[in-house]
Design a protein around this motif. Structure first.
Motif, PDB file in Angstrom:
ATOM      1  N   THR A 104      54.537  49.879  55.294  1.00  0.00           N
ATOM      2  CA  THR A 104      54.515  51.168  54.600  1.00  0.00           C
ATOM      3  C   THR A 104      54.638  50.982  53.092  1.00  0.00           C
ATOM      4  O   THR A 104      53.900  51.587  52.304  1.00  0.00           O
ATOM      5  CB  THR A 104      55.658  52.065  55.111  1.00  0.00           C
ATOM      6  N   ILE A 105      55.560  50.122  52.672  1.00  0.00           N
ATOM      7  CA  ILE A 105      55.721  49.859  51.239  1.00  0.00           C
ATOM      8  C   ILE A 105      54.468  49.210  50.673  1.00  0.00           C
ATOM      9  O   ILE A 105      54.005  49.555  49.572  1.00  0.00           O
ATOM     10  CB  ILE A 105      56.957  48.970  51.002  1.00  0.00           C
ATOM     11  N   LEU A 106      53.902  48.270  51.410  1.00  0.00           N
ATOM     12  CA  LEU A 106      52.703  47.580  50.935  1.00  0.00           C
ATOM     13  C   LEU A 106      51.529  48.546  50.780  1.00  0.00           C
ATOM     14  O   LEU A 106      50.795  48.494  49.783  1.00  0.00           O
ATOM     15  CB  LEU A 106      52.345  46.456  51.908  1.00  0.00           C
ATOM     16  N   ALA A 107      51.358  49.447  51.739  1.00  0.00           N
ATOM     17  CA  ALA A 107      50.204  50.346  51.717  1.00  0.00           C
ATOM     18  C   ALA A 107      50.364  51.479  50.713  1.00  0.00           C
ATOM     19  O   ALA A 107      49.403  51.836  50.005  1.00  0.00           O
ATOM     20  CB  ALA A 107      49.965  50.913  53.120  1.00  0.00           C
ATOM     21  N   LYS A 108      51.566  52.049  50.608  1.00  0.00           N
ATOM     22  CA  LYS A 108      51.751  53.243  49.785  1.00  0.00           C
ATOM     23  C   LYS A 108      52.190  52.941  48.352  1.00  0.00           C
ATOM     24  O   LYS A 108      51.850  53.697  47.435  1.00  0.00           O
ATOM     25  CB  LYS A 108      52.781  54.160  50.443  1.00  0.00           C
ATOM     26  N   ILE A 117      52.522  38.454  46.663  1.00  0.00           N
ATOM     27  CA  ILE A 117      53.099  39.803  46.710  1.00  0.00           C
ATOM     28  C   ILE A 117      53.732  40.054  48.075  1.00  0.00           C
ATOM     29  O   ILE A 117      54.836  40.610  48.173  1.00  0.00           O
ATOM     30  CB  ILE A 117      52.014  40.847  46.394  1.00  0.00           C
ATOM     31  N   ILE A 118      53.055  39.631  49.127  1.00  0.00           N
ATOM     32  CA  ILE A 118      53.616  39.810  50.466  1.00  0.00           C
ATOM     33  C   ILE A 118      54.904  39.002  50.616  1.00  0.00           C
ATOM     34  O   ILE A 118      55.899  39.480  51.189  1.00  0.00           O
ATOM     35  CB  ILE A 118      52.577  39.409  51.529  1.00  0.00           C
ATOM     36  N   HIS A 119      54.915  37.778  50.109  1.00  0.00           N
ATOM     37  CA  HIS A 119      56.135  36.972  50.180  1.00  0.00           C
ATOM     38  C   HIS A 119      57.294  37.680  49.488  1.00  0.00           C
ATOM     39  O   HIS A 119      58.410  37.767  50.028  1.00  0.00           O
ATOM     40  CB  HIS A 119      55.888  35.612  49.515  1.00  0.00           C
ATOM     41  N   GLU A 120      57.037  38.186  48.287  1.00  0.00           N
ATOM     42  CA  GLU A 120      58.095  38.866  47.541  1.00  0.00           C
ATOM     43  C   GLU A 120      58.534  40.134  48.262  1.00  0.00           C
ATOM     44  O   GLU A 120      59.740  40.465  48.295  1.00  0.00           O
ATOM     45  CB  GLU A 120      57.593  39.200  46.134  1.00  0.00           C
ATOM     46  N   LEU A 121      57.600  40.851  48.835  1.00  0.00           N
ATOM     47  CA  LEU A 121      57.937  42.066  49.566  1.00  0.00           C
ATOM     48  C   LEU A 121      58.848  41.755  50.755  1.00  0.00           C
ATOM     49  O   LEU A 121      59.844  42.456  50.988  1.00  0.00           O
ATOM     50  CB  LEU A 121      56.663  42.754  50.045  1.00  0.00           C
ATOM     51  N   LEU A 122      58.529  40.723  51.516  1.00  0.00           N
ATOM     52  CA  LEU A 122      59.356  40.357  52.659  1.00  0.00           C
ATOM     53  C   LEU A 122      60.763  39.965  52.233  1.00  0.00           C
ATOM     54  O   LEU A 122      61.755  40.303  52.894  1.00  0.00           O
ATOM     55  CB  LEU A 122      58.693  39.210  53.430  1.00  0.00           C
ATOM     56  N   ALA A 154      66.452  41.415  51.903  1.00  0.00           N
ATOM     57  CA  ALA A 154      67.694  41.372  51.134  1.00  0.00           C
ATOM     58  C   ALA A 154      68.203  42.748  50.731  1.00  0.00           C
ATOM     59  O   ALA A 154      69.424  42.930  50.565  1.00  0.00           O
ATOM     60  CB  ALA A 154      67.487  40.527  49.873  1.00  0.00           C
ATOM     61  N   GLY A 155      67.311  43.726  50.558  1.00  0.00           N
ATOM     62  CA  GLY A 155      67.734  44.979  49.958  1.00  0.00           C
ATOM     63  C   GLY A 155      67.729  46.194  50.855  1.00  0.00           C
ATOM     64  O   GLY A 155      68.237  47.251  50.451  1.00  0.00           O
ATOM     65  N   LEU A 156      67.170  46.097  52.042  1.00  0.00           N
ATOM     66  CA  LEU A 156      67.074  47.263  52.919  1.00  0.00           C
ATOM     67  C   LEU A 156      67.764  46.986  54.251  1.00  0.00           C
ATOM     68  O   LEU A 156      67.783  45.845  54.732  1.00  0.00           O
ATOM     69  CB  LEU A 156      65.610  47.635  53.171  1.00  0.00           C
ATOM     70  N   ALA A 157      68.321  48.041  54.808  1.00  0.00           N
ATOM     71  CA  ALA A 157      68.924  47.959  56.137  1.00  0.00           C
ATOM     72  C   ALA A 157      67.871  48.337  57.165  1.00  0.00           C
ATOM     73  O   ALA A 157      67.439  49.491  57.226  1.00  0.00           O
ATOM     74  CB  ALA A 157      70.144  48.882  56.228  1.00  0.00           C
ATOM     75  N   VAL A 158      67.456  47.379  57.947  1.00  0.00           N
ATOM     76  CA  VAL A 158      66.436  47.611  58.966  1.00  0.00           C
ATOM     77  C   VAL A 158      67.143  47.964  60.273  1.00  0.00           C
ATOM     78  O   VAL A 158      67.925  47.158  60.791  1.00  0.00           O
ATOM     79  CB  VAL A 158      65.549  46.373  59.149  1.00  0.00           C
TER      80      VAL A 158
END
Length: 206
Positions: A109-113, A76-81, A86-90
């Protein structure tokens, strides 16, 4: 790091010819006693122990880091990273380190919430998919071994006139009215076509 010794054999000299500024012949690796500390072998990340990975590596020749089974939490962490990259502007800040800090903050934040409240459901889905894949793999292996054991032996060939090879089984000779290697001519399918058809059958059954 361990520096490689000078090549002695012809094969070693040929391999050393590829050495250069970007491949100076240096190798680095962790001692076996330190492998459990590596991320890819840590117990909280994978369900395969270092001993099991090394045993599988000795058996099949693949690197041990490619033979571990990741736990769903790590996947899940791998997929989140990947998704954040790829999808968010940091946003980056004035300091060089701000980009990394912002990236980790967004992912955390995404992982926790958004992910942690559904972790049990995701793990259940993971187990279902793995069980289905395991059953499908076992079934397809059984089909392969069963079909392989039922194959007819190859006809023994003898030298004919003008040195041509002639089969002793007349039934194995192709029908003059049919074109060999056609898609409908099963006995004359080449190996690649047979593998493609078998793979397509597995996909349809899955």
């Amino acid at each position: 790091m361990v520096m490689m010794s000078a090549p002695a054999s012809h094969e070693d000299r040929a391999a050393a010819a590829a050495y250069g500024p970007w491949h100076p012949g240096l190798e680095s690796g962790l001692p076996r006693e330190l492998l459990p500390l590596a991320t890819v072998f840590r117990h909280e990340n994978v369900s395969t122990s270092v001993a099991e990975a090394l045993e599988l590596s000795d058996y099949c020749g693949l690197p041990p880091q490619e033979l571990v089974a990741f736990r769903p939490e790590r996947l899940i962490i791998h997929e989140l990273l990947v998704r954040v990259t790829a999808g968010l502007a940091v946003p980056d800040g004035n300091d060089y380190e701000d980009l990394g800090r912002n990236f980790r903050e967004i992912a955390s934040t995404i992982l926790a919430k958004d992910i942690a409240p559904h972790l049990d459901d995701l793990k259940h889905v993971f187990e279902e998919v793995r069980s289905e894949l395991r059953s499908s793999s076992r079934r397809n292996c059984q089909i392969c071994f069963r079909s392989g054991s039922s194959r007819q032996p190859m006809p023994i060939k003898r030298a004919g006139r003008a040195g041509h090879s002639v089969s002793q089984h007349k039934s194995d000779s192709p029908d003059p009215g049919r074109r060999p290697n056609s898609v409908n001519d099963g006995p004359f399918l080449n190996g690649r076509t047979r593998r493609r058809r078998r793979t397509a059958g597995w996909i349809n059954r899955a």
